[in-house]
Every structure is written in C-alpha cells, then in structure tokens.
Design a protein around this motif. Structure first.
Motif, PDB file in Angstrom:
ATOM      1  N   ILE A   1      31.317  46.949  19.853  1.00 50.19           N
ATOM      2  CA  ILE A   1      31.131  47.517  18.509  1.00 50.19           C
ATOM      3  C   ILE A   1      31.933  48.804  18.385  1.00 50.19           C
ATOM      4  CG2 ILE A   1      29.458  48.652  16.978  1.00 50.19           C
ATOM      5  CD1 ILE A   1      27.398  46.568  17.929  1.00 50.19           C
ATOM      6  N   ASN A   2      31.861  49.628  19.400  1.00 46.30           N
ATOM      7  CA  ASN A   2      32.539  50.918  19.388  1.00 46.30           C
ATOM      8  C   ASN A   2      34.047  50.785  19.250  1.00 46.30           C
ATOM      9  OD1 ASN A   2      32.429  53.786  19.569  1.00 46.30           O
ATOM     10  ND2 ASN A   2      33.069  53.653  21.704  1.00 46.30           N
ATOM     11  N   THR A   3      34.620  49.760  19.859  1.00 47.21           N
ATOM     12  CA  THR A   3      36.076  49.627  19.837  1.00 47.21           C
ATOM     13  C   THR A   3      36.604  48.716  18.727  1.00 47.21           C
ATOM     14  OG1 THR A   3      35.965  47.864  21.492  1.00 47.21           O
ATOM     15  CG2 THR A   3      36.333  50.105  22.294  1.00 47.21           C
TER      16      THR A   3
ATOM     17  N   GLN B   1      35.066  41.987  11.723  1.00 53.29           N
ATOM     18  CA  GLN B   1      34.035  42.949  12.096  1.00 53.29           C
ATOM     19  C   GLN B   1      32.642  42.321  11.995  1.00 53.29           C
ATOM     20  OE1 GLN B   1      34.938  46.187   9.407  1.00 53.29           O
ATOM     21  NE2 GLN B   1      35.960  47.334  11.033  1.00 53.29           N
TER      22      GLN B   1
ATOM     23  N   ALA C   1      27.111  49.989  11.676  1.00 49.42           N
ATOM     24  CA  ALA C   1      27.137  48.787  12.520  1.00 49.42           C
ATOM     25  C   ALA C   1      26.107  48.888  13.643  1.00 49.42           C
ATOM     26  CB  ALA C   1      28.532  48.575  13.093  1.00 49.42           C
ATOM     27  N   ILE C   2      26.017  50.041  14.274  1.00 46.73           N
ATOM     28  CA  ILE C   2      25.034  50.227  15.345  1.00 46.73           C
ATOM     29  C   ILE C   2      23.620  50.176  14.774  1.00 46.73           C
ATOM     30  CG2 ILE C   2      24.142  51.865  17.056  1.00 46.73           C
ATOM     31  CD1 ILE C   2      27.099  52.664  17.561  1.00 46.73           C
TER      32      ILE C   2
ATOM     33  N   ASP D   1      32.530  53.392   9.966  1.00 46.72           N
ATOM     34  CA  ASP D   1      31.571  52.293   9.802  1.00 46.72           C
ATOM     35  C   ASP D   1      30.702  52.060  11.032  1.00 46.72           C
ATOM     36  OD1 ASP D   1      32.616  51.813   7.275  1.00 46.72           O
ATOM     37  OD2 ASP D   1      34.109  50.398   8.051  1.00 46.72           O
ATOM     38  N   ARG D   2      30.994  52.755  12.108  1.00 47.05           N
ATOM     39  CA  ARG D   2      30.328  52.517  13.384  1.00 47.05           C
ATOM     40  C   ARG D   2      28.823  52.804  13.340  1.00 47.05           C
ATOM     41  NH1 ARG D   2      33.621  55.405  17.281  1.00 47.05           N
ATOM     42  NH2 ARG D   2      35.132  53.868  16.586  1.00 47.05           N
TER      43      ARG D   2
ATOM     44  N   ILE E   1      34.999  48.402  15.499  1.00 45.26           N
ATOM     45  CA  ILE E   1      34.574  48.825  14.167  1.00 45.26           C
ATOM     46  C   ILE E   1      35.000  50.278  13.985  1.00 45.26           C
ATOM     47  CG2 ILE E   1      32.575  49.191  12.670  1.00 45.26           C
ATOM     48  CD1 ILE E   1      31.377  46.685  13.903  1.00 45.26           C
ATOM     49  N   SER E   2      35.572  50.554  12.833  1.00 42.16           N
ATOM     50  CA  SER E   2      36.130  51.886  12.584  1.00 42.16           C
ATOM     51  C   SER E   2      35.062  52.970  12.733  1.00 42.16           C
ATOM     52  CB  SER E   2      36.738  51.946  11.180  1.00 42.16           C
ATOM     53  OG  SER E   2      35.719  51.842  10.203  1.00 42.16           O
ATOM     54  N   HIS E   3      35.543  54.159  13.041  1.00 41.97           N
ATOM     55  CA  HIS E   3      34.652  55.298  13.269  1.00 41.97           C
ATOM     56  C   HIS E   3      33.701  55.525  12.090  1.00 41.97           C
ATOM     57  CE1 HIS E   3      33.258  59.063  14.896  1.00 41.97           C
ATOM     58  NE2 HIS E   3      33.549  59.659  13.745  1.00 41.97           N
TER      59      HIS E   3
END
Length: 171
Positions: A124-126, A9, A136-137, A132-133, A128-130
């Motif tokens: 990033i969307n696909t 990730q 990350a963004i 943690d998204r 990284i888990s929901h």
C-alpha cells in the motif's frame, strides 16, 4: 470526501485487504472448531492448544522477518509467496489426517502468514500516492475489522452445516 482510486490502486487495496484479513481471522477462528477437531482427530486439550498456539507463535515470531524479506527480495514477490504458501498450507490443514499433521500445517500456515501481513502495508505504501495513503490504510484497517467481526459468524454457520475442515478449505 471519498476520492476514487485508479483501478490499479483499487486492486492493490482489495488484494492486500483479502490477504491480511485471512491471516488475522485464522488466528482466532480455529477456536470455534476446536470441539469438532478434538472429537474427529481424537486429540486432547494440549494438542488443541498447539493447533492455536503453533499458528500464533510462528506468525508473531516471524512477522518482522517477513517485512525485512519484502524489503530485501521485493514486496510483491514475498507477498505472493506468502499468499500461495498460505493457500497451500490452508488446504493441507483442511486435509490433515492426524492432529500432529494439523499442528505442523498450522505452524507452516503461520510462517506464510508472516509474509503476508507486513507485505500488505508496504505494498500500500509503495503503490498508493502519499496524499491518498492515509485513506487507503484507513480502508485497509476498516475492512479487516469488518472481516474479523463477520468471519466468526460465517464460519460458525459453516460449522453448523459442514465439517470443521471447511474452515480451512474456504481460504
């Protein structure tokens, strides 16, 4: 609280940050070099304007298409195509022998940039888990913002010691 990401990730995030930052920075960074480019390539205001606008027009006109191509053909494939194409077109910009060639290569650079930016967020969307998204963004946005602030200073330093061509060659 900052949560540690897996190595995969983290690499996904760093890769998308670098690709997006370079594309966004190249939209404005050429402005610093315009006087040197104009003098070196013997081009007037109109030609210099096309060096900036050709990139921004192709990037903005095709960014939605870049996102759609990622959905249809695969995000990773389109992102890598954009990254490789952007790198090659940056090299061509740095080696451009004439103003016309530089304008053409800048348009091509914008086309490949349009494959990078929308692909970054979808990757990033696909990957990284929901849960943690959002973080990350936020990191993606923060690091791009830092890059946009620092890049003109660094590229200004480059222009102080080297030819304008290096602003493209370091990509």
């Amino acid at each position: 609280m900052i949560k540690l990401m897996s190595k995969r990730q983290f690499l996904v995030l760093v890769t998308t940050i670098l690709g997006s930052t370079v594309v966004i920075i190249d939209g404005v960074i050429v402005n610093l070099a315009l006087p040197k480019i104009g003098a070196d390539l013997h081009v007037g205001f109109s030609g210099l304007q096309w060096m900036v606008d050709g990139y921004l027009l192709s990037l903005s006109a095709l960014i939605l298409l870049g996102g759609s191509l990622g959905d249809i053909l695969g995000r990773k494939k389109i992102y890598l195509t954009g990254a490789i194409g952007f790198g090659i077109s940056s090299l061509l910009c740095g080696l451009a022998p004439t103003a016309t060639a530089l304008i053409i290569f800048r348009v091509v650079q914008g086309i490949f940039g349009a494959l990078l930016v929308p692909g970054a967020l979808s990757i990033i969307n696909t990957n990284i888990s929901h849960k943690d998204r959002g973080q990350a963004i936020g990191r993606w946005t923060g690091w791009i913002s830092i890059g946009v602030v620092i890049a003109p200073l660094l590229r200004g330093l480059i222009l102080g010691v080297a030819t304008w061509r290096w602003i493209f060659l370091i990509n």
